[in-house]
Motif scaffolding. Structure first.
Motif, PDB file in Angstrom:
ATOM      1  N   SER A 153       6.686   6.632  15.818  1.00 36.23           N
ATOM      2  CA  SER A 153       7.345   5.497  15.172  1.00 36.23           C
ATOM      3  C   SER A 153       8.605   6.011  14.497  1.00 36.23           C
ATOM      4  O   SER A 153       8.693   7.187  14.115  1.00 36.23           O
ATOM      5  CB  SER A 153       6.421   4.834  14.148  1.00 36.23           C
ATOM      6  OG  SER A 153       7.086   3.791  13.461  1.00 36.23           O
ATOM      7  N   ASP A 154       9.585   5.141  14.375  1.00 40.95           N
ATOM      8  CA  ASP A 154      10.824   5.528  13.694  1.00 40.95           C
ATOM      9  C   ASP A 154      10.642   5.632  12.190  1.00 40.95           C
ATOM     10  O   ASP A 154      11.470   6.260  11.521  1.00 40.95           O
ATOM     11  CB  ASP A 154      11.932   4.527  14.007  1.00 40.95           C
ATOM     12  CG  ASP A 154      12.340   4.576  15.464  1.00 40.95           C
ATOM     13  OD1 ASP A 154      12.165   5.642  16.079  1.00 40.95           O
ATOM     14  OD2 ASP A 154      12.823   3.547  15.982  1.00 40.95           O
ATOM     15  N   TYR A 155       9.644   5.013  11.657  1.00 43.36           N
ATOM     16  CA  TYR A 155       9.373   5.105  10.226  1.00 43.36           C
ATOM     17  C   TYR A 155       7.871   4.944   9.992  1.00 43.36           C
ATOM     18  O   TYR A 155       7.153   4.361  10.807  1.00 43.36           O
ATOM     19  CB  TYR A 155      10.160   4.052   9.439  1.00 43.36           C
ATOM     20  CG  TYR A 155       9.867   2.633   9.841  1.00 43.36           C
ATOM     21  CD1 TYR A 155       8.844   1.893   9.231  1.00 43.36           C
ATOM     22  CD2 TYR A 155      10.616   2.022  10.838  1.00 43.36           C
ATOM     23  CE1 TYR A 155       8.581   0.601   9.617  1.00 43.36           C
ATOM     24  CE2 TYR A 155      10.347   0.724  11.234  1.00 43.36           C
ATOM     25  CZ  TYR A 155       9.336   0.018  10.618  1.00 43.36           C
ATOM     26  OH  TYR A 155       9.071  -1.267  11.001  1.00 43.36           O
ATOM     27  N   TYR A 156       7.429   5.479   8.872  1.00 44.08           N
ATOM     28  CA  TYR A 156       6.024   5.425   8.487  1.00 44.08           C
ATOM     29  C   TYR A 156       5.933   4.859   7.076  1.00 44.08           C
ATOM     30  O   TYR A 156       6.737   5.217   6.207  1.00 44.08           O
ATOM     31  CB  TYR A 156       5.378   6.811   8.541  1.00 44.08           C
ATOM     32  CG  TYR A 156       5.311   7.410   9.925  1.00 44.08           C
ATOM     33  CD1 TYR A 156       4.197   7.236  10.732  1.00 44.08           C
ATOM     34  CD2 TYR A 156       6.393   8.141  10.440  1.00 44.08           C
ATOM     35  CE1 TYR A 156       4.143   7.781  12.017  1.00 44.08           C
ATOM     36  CE2 TYR A 156       6.350   8.690  11.710  1.00 44.08           C
ATOM     37  CZ  TYR A 156       5.219   8.505  12.497  1.00 44.08           C
ATOM     38  OH  TYR A 156       5.161   9.039  13.749  1.00 44.08           O
ATOM     39  N   ILE A 157       5.010   4.000   6.869  1.00 44.70           N
ATOM     40  CA  ILE A 157       4.814   3.353   5.572  1.00 44.70           C
ATOM     41  C   ILE A 157       3.433   3.761   5.051  1.00 44.70           C
ATOM     42  O   ILE A 157       2.429   3.617   5.764  1.00 44.70           O
ATOM     43  CB  ILE A 157       4.914   1.822   5.688  1.00 44.70           C
ATOM     44  CG1 ILE A 157       6.312   1.439   6.179  1.00 44.70           C
ATOM     45  CG2 ILE A 157       4.616   1.155   4.359  1.00 44.70           C
ATOM     46  CD1 ILE A 157       6.479  -0.045   6.442  1.00 44.70           C
TER      47      ILE A 157
ATOM     48  N   VAL B 276       1.788  11.910  10.423  1.00 51.49           N
ATOM     49  CA  VAL B 276       2.824  11.571  11.391  1.00 51.49           C
ATOM     50  C   VAL B 276       2.555  12.335  12.675  1.00 51.49           C
ATOM     51  O   VAL B 276       1.928  13.405  12.659  1.00 51.49           O
ATOM     52  CB  VAL B 276       4.233  11.899  10.850  1.00 51.49           C
ATOM     53  CG1 VAL B 276       4.512  11.101   9.597  1.00 51.49           C
ATOM     54  CG2 VAL B 276       4.375  13.389  10.559  1.00 51.49           C
TER      55      VAL B 276
ATOM     56  N   ASN C 168      11.021   7.716  -0.690  1.00 45.21           N
ATOM     57  CA  ASN C 168      11.316   7.779   0.740  1.00 45.21           C
ATOM     58  C   ASN C 168      12.014   9.093   1.040  1.00 45.21           C
ATOM     59  O   ASN C 168      12.829   9.588   0.246  1.00 45.21           O
ATOM     60  CB  ASN C 168      12.160   6.583   1.198  1.00 45.21           C
ATOM     61  CG  ASN C 168      13.559   6.597   0.639  1.00 45.21           C
ATOM     62  OD1 ASN C 168      13.738   6.451  -0.574  1.00 45.21           O
ATOM     63  ND2 ASN C 168      14.554   6.776   1.496  1.00 45.21           N
TER      64      ASN C 168
ATOM     65  N   TYR D 126      12.581  12.110   4.640  1.00 46.36           N
ATOM     66  CA  TYR D 126      12.609  12.270   6.084  1.00 46.36           C
ATOM     67  C   TYR D 126      11.625  13.351   6.499  1.00 46.36           C
ATOM     68  O   TYR D 126      11.432  14.361   5.789  1.00 46.36           O
ATOM     69  CB  TYR D 126      14.014  12.654   6.561  1.00 46.36           C
ATOM     70  CG  TYR D 126      15.004  11.539   6.431  1.00 46.36           C
ATOM     71  CD1 TYR D 126      15.111  10.565   7.421  1.00 46.36           C
ATOM     72  CD2 TYR D 126      15.829  11.445   5.312  1.00 46.36           C
ATOM     73  CE1 TYR D 126      16.011   9.525   7.303  1.00 46.36           C
ATOM     74  CE2 TYR D 126      16.739  10.403   5.188  1.00 46.36           C
ATOM     75  CZ  TYR D 126      16.813   9.448   6.189  1.00 46.36           C
ATOM     76  OH  TYR D 126      17.697   8.412   6.074  1.00 46.36           O
TER      77      TYR D 126
ATOM     78  N   ALA E 231      12.155  11.041  11.464  1.00 40.62           N
ATOM     79  CA  ALA E 231      11.558   9.740  11.136  1.00 40.62           C
ATOM     80  C   ALA E 231      11.575   9.608   9.619  1.00 40.62           C
ATOM     81  O   ALA E 231      11.591  10.607   8.886  1.00 40.62           O
ATOM     82  CB  ALA E 231      10.136   9.613  11.672  1.00 40.62           C
ATOM     83  N   GLU E 232      11.606   8.406   9.139  1.00 38.62           N
ATOM     84  CA  GLU E 232      11.665   8.153   7.706  1.00 38.62           C
ATOM     85  C   GLU E 232      10.292   7.725   7.218  1.00 38.62           C
ATOM     86  O   GLU E 232       9.591   6.947   7.888  1.00 38.62           O
ATOM     87  CB  GLU E 232      12.699   7.085   7.389  1.00 38.62           C
ATOM     88  CG  GLU E 232      13.070   7.019   5.918  1.00 38.62           C
ATOM     89  CD  GLU E 232      14.315   6.198   5.654  1.00 38.62           C
ATOM     90  OE1 GLU E 232      14.747   6.121   4.491  1.00 38.62           O
ATOM     91  OE2 GLU E 232      14.852   5.633   6.629  1.00 38.62           O
ATOM     92  N   VAL E 233       9.929   8.252   6.055  1.00 43.27           N
ATOM     93  CA  VAL E 233       8.633   7.959   5.442  1.00 43.27           C
ATOM     94  C   VAL E 233       8.878   7.192   4.156  1.00 43.27           C
ATOM     95  O   VAL E 233       9.688   7.607   3.312  1.00 43.27           O
ATOM     96  CB  VAL E 233       7.832   9.246   5.166  1.00 43.27           C
ATOM     97  CG1 VAL E 233       6.493   8.907   4.518  1.00 43.27           C
ATOM     98  CG2 VAL E 233       7.619  10.021   6.459  1.00 43.27           C
ATOM     99  N   PHE E 234       8.200   6.067   4.007  1.00 39.04           N
ATOM    100  CA  PHE E 234       8.271   5.248   2.803  1.00 39.04           C
ATOM    101  C   PHE E 234       6.894   5.272   2.137  1.00 39.04           C
ATOM    102  O   PHE E 234       5.900   4.874   2.752  1.00 39.04           O
ATOM    103  CB  PHE E 234       8.658   3.806   3.146  1.00 39.04           C
ATOM    104  CG  PHE E 234       9.993   3.668   3.791  1.00 39.04           C
ATOM    105  CD1 PHE E 234      11.134   3.480   3.025  1.00 39.04           C
ATOM    106  CD2 PHE E 234      10.126   3.759   5.169  1.00 39.04           C
ATOM    107  CE1 PHE E 234      12.377   3.352   3.623  1.00 39.04           C
ATOM    108  CE2 PHE E 234      11.356   3.638   5.775  1.00 39.04           C
ATOM    109  CZ  PHE E 234      12.496   3.438   4.991  1.00 39.04           C
TER     110      PHE E 234
END
Length: 849
Positions: free
Chosen positions: A458-462, A478, A529, A531, A544-547
């Protein structure tokens, strides 16, 4: 003495009556069963009571039933005029001693309940295709058993526009339409649907039309009117160099166009055979009569005739076609592939994936050859396989060529998609009837390179984590995949960014967790947030970015600024208390207020649970009401107020609020005093109000001063003397000389001061300076015009000189005796002071009253 007994008898009321002896009565066949159709009516001369009876001949169907008392006759069976059009009935009347029986006939009247019935359809009819247009070919007959208009029949065709036939609507005669002809070769069978319709009639009280339909099948009989036709034209044949006399070259075939009754066909040459070919009269087989080396032409165009033969053996219609015979070399060698060591049909090569586009696969040594000559040695090369990754050169070969394979789509040659590629190299002859071909297999083994970077799922993870989670708690996992093989497919994870200080990641698994010493507090920071980086052995990576959201827990109770608060409440106005909850999210920081206790009385206050505003009960409007309720003269209350949050679990805190209740009173300064009293516990609000009032006064003063200055500056300008151009007979308005004592205009601008001082003249001394009648020397002005709202002109006095607009800047005005002239600015200031004094006195008088 015995009296005579006379027999009873029926009344005879005629055939159109519905009561009597039923004589000559008629009844429609569509009368419903159960209908009362008639009443028997008779009498006894002695006046005895009579009874009625009804009977039928033995074996007859009983259609009616009679009531012996009333004589009412009811229909009990369905009538059908087409089966029985009259019914004989025995009716009787008796007085108990004598009985009279009469035979009457009831006539059944027709109703339109029968459809027309075809007498000679459906049918099959054979018609010769040469039958002339307009000829009668059949007569349709249909019968309707009803009478009158319901028994008349007319005829129609179901689709008259799309058929070759027409029918006479009255006679039923079927004809071929005028201008139409039957054609066996187009349509062998026609299906004609004929509709028979009656003239309509009454049924159950409504007019009804009935119809029937039937189909006539018309078979068209073929006639000898079409010549033969060749099948499979155009005809091409070949004579090869190895052919011998008697060799079969080609067969032609023709059939009679009259397929219903075909005649036999006879074949013959018309022209072009040169005596070297022959044809079988019945089969159409063409054979060679000599050796190919004796043929003088390479191409023969032979005219072949196909003729019909009548049963008597006479030649009839015929057709002619052309057979093209070409003399060619024999194509007896297919294309063949060769390698470095001779014949070969499998070629293999090992290479790295993604070679440059246009690169030649030099490891493949392929030669293709066809040993025939001329057109027989010409063939195409095609490469058949997955996609269009490779291209073969040349594509057309004559006799022999070296085969070159070029890379056309480098991106598609991907080891991750295909470990090896299999192609078919196909050589197919172009201009030969045999179309000989050959194939060779090309197998390319691909070697892997590091051509892919790891890719995250995924491009980002929440992620979400509670704020009380201990250090080392897992946050999120991830995943990134590198499709390359070997060490190039191994992925290492790392994190970076301003929000990554409190987190760690396992390099191999990609599990992100908190630092062992990390303490997450949603009230301090609830959003992070950063990376995450996935990298392979050669440094290719993706991000990928993590929030991360820190979930708030209810770990802070509400808090007042002070546990003891003092407030002053003016009746009709609430007082507000406020508590603060340091939790970060709702509902943990949402506060509800409640009064837990009030002394000395617990029933005069309400509190808004959401805002914390404390107010008196709605019915309390004055201090007197409070005193009547509490029976106390002290208007000070102590309230215990609770502030509770809505979290789980819920926390609360309390504070003591001391409230002094007072009524709204006006100070001598007007509403200002009331405002100061109501807000005496809010010094900042009072200071803000005073600052706003002072600022407003300064702004108003500046505006007034500026306006007065600008007006005085405009009205007190001194203009230089100008010459005045006199224009006679053009002045619209005439004014009196201003040097004279003004009669009316001066009074309008006088303002009287207090203490019986005479009026001061406030006059626009530059009144005439704004009129556009003054003539300037340079540049020339426009002609004079009247003011927009001029005063009414004075009456014209004969002999008096007209007044000319002066150019001086002042006007002499009459001075009041012993009083100086008051300027316009002084007058305005005095007027403002007077108005302010008047309003202040009015407010004071209102306060005293």
């Amino acid at each position: 003495m015995a009296q005579a007994d006379f027999a009873p008898y029926f009344y005879d009321n005629g055939p159109y009556s519905h009561n009597g002896n039923l004589a000559l009565f008629s009844l429609s066949e569509d009368t419903p069963v159960g209908t009362q159709i008639y009443s028997l009516n008779g009498t006894d001369p002695e006046g005895q009571k009579v009874r009625y009876g009804l009977s039928f001949d033995p074996g007859s169907k009983e259609y009616f039933r009679v009531d012996p008392e009333s004589g009412n006759i009811t229909l009990v069976e369905k009538l059908d005029r087409e089966k029985q059009d009259s019914i004989d009935v025995l009716v009787s009347i008796t007085d108990g001693q004598s009985k009279v029986v009469e035979r009457v006939t009831i006539f059944v009247m027709d109703a339109n309940d029968e459809k027309p019935e075809f007498q000679n359809m459906p049918a099959i009819l054979d018609v010769l295709e040469t039958t002339e247009s307009g000829s009668s070919i059949y007569k349709v007959e249909a019968v309707d058993r009803d009478t009158g208009s319901g028994g008349s029949v007319t005829y129609f065709l179901q689709n008259p526009q799309s058929t070759l036939f027409a029918v006479d609507r009255h006679s039923g005669v079927l004809r071929i339409k005028s201008g139409e002809m039957l054609d066996y070769e187009k349509t062998k069978t026609h299906f004609v649907t004929v509709i028979a319709k009656d003239g309509g009639g009454n049924f159950n009280g409504k007019e009804q039309f009935l119809s029937s339909s039937a189909t006539l099948t018309i078979n068209v009989i073929d006639a000898q009117d079409t010549p033969p036709s060749f099948v499979g034209t155009p005809y091409f044949a070949y004579v090869y160099e190895v052919s011998v006399p008697g060799s079969e070259i080609f067969s032609v075939f023709a059939k009679d166009g009259d397929v219903g009754n075909p005649n036999p066909i006879r074949y013959s040459f018309d022209d072009g055979d040169d005596g070297v070919f022959s044809i079988n009269r019945t089969s159409g087989l063409i054979t060679l009569l000599t050796l190919p080396i004796h043929l003088k032409r390479e191409i023969f165009n032979i005219k072949v005739r196909a003729s019909e033969v009548s049963p008597e053996g006479r030649l009839m219609d015929y057709s002619v076609t052309t057979v093209v015979i070409r003399v060619v070399d024999l194509n007896n060698n297919p294309p063949t592939f060769y390698g470095e060591n001779g014949l070969q049909n499998v070629f293999e090569l090992t290479m790295y994936e993604h070679p440059p586009e246009g690169e030649i696969l030099r490891g493949l040594k392929i030669t293709v050859n066809d040993s025939d000559q001329g057109a027989n040695a010409k063939f195409n090369l095609r490469l058949i396989g997955p996609g269009r990754m490779l291209r073969v050169v040349p594509q057309t070969v004559l006799n022999e060529a070296q085969v070159t394979i070029l890379v056309e789509d480098s991106a598609a040659m991907d080891y991750e998609k295909h470990h090896f590629l299999t192609y078919k190299l196909l050589a197919v002859e172009i201009d030969t009837p045999e179309r000989f071909s050959a194939t060779a297999d090309i197998v390319i083994h691909l070697l892997d390179t590091n051509d892919n970077a790891p890719k995250f799922s995924s491009d980002y993870y929440i992620a979400r984590i509670p704020e009380n989670s201990p250090g080392g708690s897992n946050v999120v996992s991830v995943t990134a995949i590198d499709p390359d093989s070997g060490p190039w497919g191994e992925v290492k994870y790392s994190i970076y960014g301003s929000g990554a200080d409190l987190f760690l990641i396992q390099p191999e698994s990609g599990i992100i967790y908190t630092q062992p010493w990390a303490s997450l507090d949603a009230e301090v920071r609830s959003k992070y947030n950063f990376y995450v980086k996935a990298e392979d052995a050669e440094g290719k990576y993706s991000l990928a970015e993590v929030f991360v959201t820190v979930l708030d827990l209810n770990d802070h109770p509400p808090a007042f600024n002070d546990n003891f608060l003092e407030k002053t409440m003016v009746i009709g106005a609430p007082v507000k208390i406020e508590a603060v909850d340091d939790d970060a999210e709702v509902p943990n920081n949402v506060i509800e207020y409640a009064i837990m206790k009030a002394e000395p009385d617990n029933n005069i206050f309400d509190i808004n649970a959401d805002t914390g505003e404390i107010m008196l009960k709605s019915y309390i409007k004055s201090m007197a009401i409070i005193q009547n309720i509490t029976k106390q003269t002290d208007f000070t209350w102590s309230l215990v107020v609770q502030a509770r949050d809505r979290g789980q679990p819920s926390f609360s805190t309390t504070a003591v609020v001391k409230i002094d209740i007072t009524e709204a009173t006006q100070l001598k300064g007007g509403p200002l005093g009331s405002f100061l009293l109501q807000n005496r516990n809010k010094p900042l609000q009072i200071l803000g109000m005073l600052a706003g009032v002072i600022s407003l006064m300064v702004v108003v003063t500046v505006i007034i001063s500026t306006a007065i200055f600008m007006r005085n500056k405009k009205s007190n300008r001194i203009l230089p003397n100008r010459r005045v151009r006199r224009r006679r007979k053009q002045h619209t308005w005439n004014f009196q000389n201003p040097l004279k004592t003004p009669e009316t205009p001066g009074v309008k601008f006088r303002v009287e001061e207090e203490e019986q001082e005479p009026e001061a003249v406030v006059e626009n001394v530059n009144y005439n300076n704004n009129i556009n009648t003054a003539v300037r020397h340079w540049p020339p002005p426009p002609p004079p015009c009247a003011p927009s709202l001029p005063p009414p002109p004075p009456p014209y006095i004969p002999g008096e000189r007209q007044w000319v607009v002066p150019t001086g800047s002042t006007v002499v005005a009459p001075k009041p005796k012993k009083k100086p002239v008051i300027t316009r600015q002084d007058t305005v200031n005095k007027a403002l002071v007077s108005e302010l004094k008047m309003r202040l006195e009015q407010k004071r008088s209102n306060n005293f009253t």
